[in-house]
Design a protein around this motif. Sequence first.
Motif, mmCIF file in Angstrom:
data_model
loop_
_atom_site.group_PDB
_atom_site.id
_atom_site.type_symbol
_atom_site.label_atom_id
_atom_site.label_comp_id
_atom_site.label_asym_id
_atom_site.label_seq_id
_atom_site.Cartn_x
_atom_site.Cartn_y
_atom_site.Cartn_z
ATOM 1 N N GLY A 61 53.925 7.200 34.850
ATOM 2 C CA GLY A 61 54.103 7.365 33.503
ATOM 3 C C GLY A 61 53.600 8.657 32.994
ATOM 4 N N ASP A 62 53.607 8.678 31.664
ATOM 5 C CA ASP A 62 53.023 9.948 30.931
ATOM 6 C C ASP A 62 51.756 10.172 30.952
ATOM 7 O OD1 ASP A 62 55.981 10.478 30.426
ATOM 8 O OD2 ASP A 62 55.665 9.170 28.348
ATOM 9 N N VAL A 63 50.744 9.229 31.420
ATOM 10 C CA VAL A 63 49.381 9.555 31.378
ATOM 11 C C VAL A 63 49.034 10.012 33.010
ATOM 12 C CG1 VAL A 63 47.087 8.655 31.176
ATOM 13 C CG2 VAL A 63 48.666 7.967 29.616
ATOM 14 N N ASP A 64 48.232 11.081 32.905
ATOM 15 C CA ASP A 64 47.793 11.404 34.251
ATOM 16 C C ASP A 64 46.609 10.738 34.676
ATOM 17 O OD1 ASP A 64 46.457 12.920 36.391
ATOM 18 O OD2 ASP A 64 47.450 14.983 35.711
ATOM 19 N N CYS B 116 42.103 -1.160 27.072
ATOM 20 C CA CYS B 116 43.219 -1.159 27.802
ATOM 21 C C CYS B 116 44.074 0.127 27.626
ATOM 22 C CB CYS B 116 44.328 -2.362 27.021
ATOM 23 S SG CYS B 116 45.874 -2.446 27.767
ATOM 24 N N GLN B 117 44.226 0.902 28.750
ATOM 25 C CA GLN B 117 44.389 2.199 28.717
ATOM 26 C C GLN B 117 46.037 2.487 28.123
ATOM 27 O OE1 GLN B 117 43.342 5.206 31.868
ATOM 28 N NE2 GLN B 117 45.342 5.464 32.305
ATOM 29 N N ALA C 215 47.001 12.574 25.842
ATOM 30 C CA ALA C 215 46.017 13.172 24.873
ATOM 31 C C ALA C 215 45.277 12.014 24.254
ATOM 32 C CB ALA C 215 46.675 14.100 23.928
ATOM 33 N N ALA C 216 46.072 11.169 23.703
ATOM 34 C CA ALA C 216 45.438 10.019 23.240
ATOM 35 C C ALA C 216 44.376 9.061 24.199
ATOM 36 C CB ALA C 216 46.455 8.803 22.643
ATOM 37 N N VAL C 217 44.821 9.164 25.405
ATOM 38 C CA VAL C 217 43.946 8.304 26.287
ATOM 39 C C VAL C 217 42.611 9.260 26.622
ATOM 40 C CG1 VAL C 217 43.798 7.662 28.820
ATOM 41 C CG2 VAL C 217 45.689 7.066 27.401
ATOM 42 N N MET C 218 42.946 10.438 26.811
ATOM 43 C CA MET C 218 41.768 11.504 27.084
ATOM 44 C C MET C 218 40.762 11.544 25.924
ATOM 45 S SD MET C 218 42.203 12.409 30.309
ATOM 46 C CE MET C 218 43.332 10.974 30.242
#
Length: 353
Positions: free
Chosen positions: A297-300, A248-249, A261-264
């Motif tokens: 959102g904040d995730v690219d 779950c991203q 950064a956490a997702v990457m």
Amino acid sequence: MYISEQLINPDANRLRLSAQLGVERVIIDNRGTELLASDDGRWNKDKLVAYRQWIESFGLKIDVFALDVGAILLTFLVDRTAAQRHLDVLRDNIRIAAAAGMPCLKYNVQMVGITRTALREGRGGCRYSSFNLSEYSPDADRQFSYWGVGYPSNQEEGGADSSLLCGQQMARQVPEVSEADGWKAIEFLVSGLVPVAQEVGVRLACHPHDPAYPVGGLNGVEHVMGSLDGIARFLALSSSPVHGLNFCQGTVAEMSSDPHAAVMEAIERFGKRIFMVHFRNIKGGYLDFSEVFPDEGDVDMYQALLNYRRVGYQGPLCPDHVPVSDQDPNRERFMSFALGYTKALLQASAHQS
């Protein structure tokens, strides 16, 4: 990679819509129904085969089917004999799923509801499901948290949506769950399920804890899979190739003050063990966030797709937790928007090396 939808007890019209939107493979969740189960919770192979064939009659294929583990983790902490009986049913259901042609089962290790504290106003007057630790109260938890497989809709605990409950309870209603207890319960579940799944060739995709709780827990309950290190420890419980993640991203983004950064980092660390992706976005971060449309959102999201490609991920991308709006009470428009956005990103990222 390809677009997919996670559908909860879909009817024929909903399946036709998915097919018309270009979806070819789906994740199906039948928790809260007796469609496939007997009185003791065991699935019926013939019914499951017939259900799979019905889905396929719409030009769709089931990639993942939900395995409801209910409250087995809490039960383990208070009644090991009852937990073992429940585990035996789950093990049988894995075997039945394999015999019925289901390649992957997803499950959730939530011990309590997916905690939220508000619906914040979003663009155009829609509302975002949100969590802010500083605003936490039992009343907010009761009103805004996700219960079972539903979406937040100001439902009261045990109210109109109670048919969707699948084991999770309010944290204040369960025994305290220490970090050590949390891991013991999860280890019991993994050690019981994975060998059977490997034997019959069914992959198991686990959803991490949502949201990350503060150090020390919330209402005495620890979310041990509320960090990247927690996810890594979970994956280390078994080296089996069938032991992996419902990645779950959005949940991963909620674990950090720097969601992108956490997702990457998580994609890089766990890419080989990702079996399906909840492709969603948030604004904010650790202990204070809102679930938003994927484009704001904040995730690219484009960079996330490039990273999935880089690690060799080839599975489904599912919209998840879209906002709430009176203009879209069934969330079909918002899900359609998220699907189209995701498909466009897939087409654009396909041209990158």
